[in-house]
Design a protein around this motif. Structure first.
Motif, PDB file in Angstrom:
ATOM      1  N   ILE A  75       0.865  -1.078  -0.075  1.00 42.84           N
ATOM      2  CA  ILE A  75      -0.054  -0.179  -0.019  1.00 42.84           C
ATOM      3  C   ILE A  75       1.076   1.320  -0.005  1.00 42.84           C
ATOM      4  CG2 ILE A  75      -1.762   1.385   1.556  1.00 42.84           C
ATOM      5  CD1 ILE A  75      -2.817  -1.569   2.236  1.00 42.84           C
ATOM      6  N   SER A  76       1.858   1.298   0.995  1.00 42.47           N
ATOM      7  CA  SER A  76       2.766   2.294   1.044  1.00 42.47           C
ATOM      8  C   SER A  76       3.436   2.835  -0.317  1.00 42.47           C
ATOM      9  CB  SER A  76       3.844   2.141   2.096  1.00 42.47           C
ATOM     10  OG  SER A  76       4.827   2.952   2.042  1.00 42.47           O
ATOM     11  N   GLN A  77       3.905   1.915  -1.170  1.00 42.04           N
ATOM     12  CA  GLN A  77       4.511   2.138  -2.368  1.00 42.04           C
ATOM     13  C   GLN A  77       3.841   2.033  -3.700  1.00 42.04           C
ATOM     14  OE1 GLN A  77       7.624   2.791  -2.339  1.00 42.04           O
ATOM     15  NE2 GLN A  77       7.609   2.323   0.023  1.00 42.04           N
ATOM     16  N   ASP A  78       2.420   1.780  -3.328  1.00 36.36           N
ATOM     17  CA  ASP A  78       1.463   1.929  -4.752  1.00 36.36           C
ATOM     18  C   ASP A  78       1.454   3.387  -4.979  1.00 36.36           C
ATOM     19  OD1 ASP A  78      -0.774   1.718  -6.445  1.00 36.36           O
ATOM     20  OD2 ASP A  78      -1.833   0.256  -5.114  1.00 36.36           O
ATOM     21  N   LYS A  79       2.027   3.599  -6.472  1.00 32.96           N
ATOM     22  CA  LYS A  79       1.985   4.935  -7.200  1.00 32.96           C
ATOM     23  C   LYS A  79       0.521   5.073  -7.708  1.00 32.96           C
ATOM     24  CE  LYS A  79       6.859   4.130  -8.568  1.00 32.96           C
ATOM     25  NZ  LYS A  79       7.298   4.932  -7.397  1.00 32.96           N
ATOM     26  N   LYS A  80      -0.494   4.270  -7.782  1.00 36.26           N
ATOM     27  CA  LYS A  80      -1.705   4.703  -8.115  1.00 36.26           C
ATOM     28  C   LYS A  80      -2.931   5.234  -7.086  1.00 36.26           C
ATOM     29  CE  LYS A  80      -1.578   0.710 -11.488  1.00 36.26           C
ATOM     30  NZ  LYS A  80      -2.434  -0.486 -12.003  1.00 36.26           N
ATOM     31  N   LEU A  81      -2.374   5.146  -6.030  1.00 36.76           N
ATOM     32  CA  LEU A  81      -3.228   5.788  -4.869  1.00 36.76           C
ATOM     33  C   LEU A  81      -2.745   6.977  -4.212  1.00 36.76           C
ATOM     34  CD1 LEU A  81      -3.562   2.239  -2.517  1.00 36.76           C
ATOM     35  CD2 LEU A  81      -5.225   3.387  -4.320  1.00 36.76           C
ATOM     36  N   THR A  82      -3.574   7.849  -4.073  1.00 39.57           N
ATOM     37  CA  THR A  82      -3.397   9.062  -3.175  1.00 39.57           C
ATOM     38  C   THR A  82      -3.096   8.812  -1.808  1.00 39.57           C
ATOM     39  OG1 THR A  82      -5.571   9.390  -2.611  1.00 39.57           O
ATOM     40  CG2 THR A  82      -5.065  10.390  -4.840  1.00 39.57           C
ATOM     41  N   ARG A  88      -6.454   5.606   4.475  1.00 39.70           N
ATOM     42  CA  ARG A  88      -7.680   4.622   4.836  1.00 39.70           C
ATOM     43  C   ARG A  88      -7.306   3.245   4.568  1.00 39.70           C
ATOM     44  NH1 ARG A  88     -10.815   7.154   1.508  1.00 39.70           N
ATOM     45  NH2 ARG A  88     -11.433   8.659   3.195  1.00 39.70           N
ATOM     46  N   THR A  89      -6.793   2.707   3.476  1.00 43.64           N
ATOM     47  CA  THR A  89      -6.348   1.386   3.189  1.00 43.64           C
ATOM     48  C   THR A  89      -5.428   0.882   4.170  1.00 43.64           C
ATOM     49  OG1 THR A  89      -6.802   2.050   0.791  1.00 43.64           O
ATOM     50  CG2 THR A  89      -5.885  -0.127   1.232  1.00 43.64           C
ATOM     51  N   PHE A  90      -4.507   1.448   4.528  1.00 39.16           N
ATOM     52  CA  PHE A  90      -3.321   1.208   5.292  1.00 39.16           C
ATOM     53  C   PHE A  90      -3.994   0.694   6.730  1.00 39.16           C
ATOM     54  CE2 PHE A  90      -0.158   1.894   8.423  1.00 39.16           C
ATOM     55  CZ  PHE A  90       1.059   1.442   8.037  1.00 39.16           C
ATOM     56  N   TYR A 135       6.620   2.549   6.622  1.00 38.51           N
ATOM     57  CA  TYR A 135       5.775   2.594   5.659  1.00 38.51           C
ATOM     58  C   TYR A 135       4.605   3.776   5.790  1.00 38.51           C
ATOM     59  CZ  TYR A 135       7.225  -2.267   5.084  1.00 38.51           C
ATOM     60  OH  TYR A 135       8.248  -3.259   5.124  1.00 38.51           O
ATOM     61  N   LEU A 136       4.151   4.018   6.942  1.00 38.86           N
ATOM     62  CA  LEU A 136       3.434   5.206   7.151  1.00 38.86           C
ATOM     63  C   LEU A 136       3.935   6.448   7.146  1.00 38.86           C
ATOM     64  CD1 LEU A 136       0.519   6.149   8.199  1.00 38.86           C
ATOM     65  CD2 LEU A 136       1.444   6.062  10.623  1.00 38.86           C
ATOM     66  N   ALA A 137       5.211   6.624   7.510  1.00 40.95           N
ATOM     67  CA  ALA A 137       5.732   7.860   7.107  1.00 40.95           C
ATOM     68  C   ALA A 137       6.196   8.117   5.681  1.00 40.95           C
ATOM     69  CB  ALA A 137       7.336   7.696   7.924  1.00 40.95           C
ATOM     70  N   HIS A 138       6.292   7.152   4.925  1.00 37.01           N
ATOM     71  CA  HIS A 138       6.442   7.552   3.496  1.00 37.01           C
ATOM     72  C   HIS A 138       4.812   8.093   2.946  1.00 37.01           C
ATOM     73  CE1 HIS A 138       7.472   6.634  -0.617  1.00 37.01           C
ATOM     74  NE2 HIS A 138       6.322   6.160  -0.921  1.00 37.01           N
ATOM     75  N   ILE A 139       4.002   7.404   3.440  1.00 33.33           N
ATOM     76  CA  ILE A 139       2.642   7.838   3.123  1.00 33.33           C
ATOM     77  C   ILE A 139       2.303   9.474   3.664  1.00 33.33           C
ATOM     78  CG2 ILE A 139      -0.063   7.722   3.461  1.00 33.33           C
ATOM     79  CD1 ILE A 139       0.543   4.579   3.839  1.00 33.33           C
ATOM     80  N   LEU A 140       2.609   9.612   4.869  1.00 30.94           N
ATOM     81  CA  LEU A 140       2.522  11.165   5.352  1.00 30.94           C
ATOM     82  C   LEU A 140       3.652  11.873   4.841  1.00 30.94           C
ATOM     83  CD1 LEU A 140       2.614  10.455   9.330  1.00 30.94           C
ATOM     84  CD2 LEU A 140       0.705  10.444   7.768  1.00 30.94           C
ATOM     85  N   PRO A 154       6.735  14.244  10.047  1.00 31.63           N
ATOM     86  CA  PRO A 154       6.194  12.916   9.503  1.00 31.63           C
ATOM     87  C   PRO A 154       6.919  11.721  10.137  1.00 31.63           C
ATOM     88  CG  PRO A 154       7.264  13.797   7.547  1.00 31.63           C
ATOM     89  CD  PRO A 154       7.333  14.803   8.610  1.00 31.63           C
ATOM     90  N   GLN A 155       7.912  11.472  10.290  1.00 33.37           N
ATOM     91  CA  GLN A 155       8.722  10.350  10.875  1.00 33.37           C
ATOM     92  C   GLN A 155       8.376  10.133  12.078  1.00 33.37           C
ATOM     93  OE1 GLN A 155      10.481   7.721   9.470  1.00 33.37           O
ATOM     94  NE2 GLN A 155      11.045   8.511   7.306  1.00 33.37           N
TER      95      GLN A 155
END
Length: 201
Positions: A75-82, A88-90, A135-140, A154-155
């Motif tokens: 999920i964290s690395q999915d380039k298609k998702l905002t 939310r998916t995480f 993974y969450l930090a990458h999303i943030l 964010p980290q």
């Protein structure tokens, strides 16, 4: 003639047979000799792969936790998702689905819930926090780039959120009161929405 198997194959066999014995006989009543007899290996070979019974249990817990960790990484690395969709998916990905309710999962959860094994869960929790917070930090950080978020650290925030989330999730596994469990999750979701200032749930 001795049954020679590749190390990883033998290791998995020991873990699978040990889990069956734990479930049938009870974890506390199981001796390493029971596992040796079931797998038909020498004591030396068992200790080549594992330090003791507790080490086997910890490796089992790690193994059954891997699918969730892998989902979070994907999920964290999915380039298609905002970033909002990822957030939310995480957290939805950590919820236990119907396909996760197997006999082995249920048996392992009962063993993990034993008071004598709480230290193992604490050890695993820290390992999960290390991985999931990255993974969450990458999303943030993505959220900052997209203008969704305005986070200075964010980290650090990811680490704090995943620590709270992981230990809350562990606490809920032993909670018998369903209403109290729902209150825990509602409170965490509210905390997440307020902290990020984004309506996720």
């Amino acid at each position: 003639m001795r049954d020679v198997k590749a190390p990883e194959v033998r290791r998995q066999e020991i873990m699978e047979e040990a889990l069956q014995i734990f479930m049938e006989k009870g974890y506390l009543e199981t001796r390493t000799q029971d596992i040796i007899d079931k797998v038909k290996i020498s004591r030396g070979l068992l200790y080549y792969h594992f330090k003791n019974k507790e080490d086997i249990l910890y490796c089992l817990i790690e193994k059954y936790s891997q699918p969730v960790i892998q989902r979070l990484a994907k999920i964290s690395q999915d380039k298609k998702l905002t970033a909002k969709d990822k957030l939310r998916t995480f957290f939805e990905a950590t919820q236990i689905g119907s396909t996760d309710h197997t006999k082995e999962n249920a048996g392992l959860q009962e063993i993990v819930d034993l008071e004598q094994n709480r230290y193992l869960m604490d050890r695993l929790a820290h390992e999960i926090i290390d991985l999931s917070s990255n993974y969450l930090a990458h999303i943030l950080e993505q959220g900052n780039e997209e203008g969704l978020l305005a986070l200075s650290h964010p980290q650090a925030l990811a680490r704090i959120l995943m620590t709270a989330y992981t230990f809350t999730a562990n606490e809920l596994t032993t909670l018998k009161d369903k209403k109290k469990g729902e209150d825990y999750w509602f409170t965490f979701e509210h905390l997440l929405n307020c902290t990020l200032q984004v309506n996720l749930f």
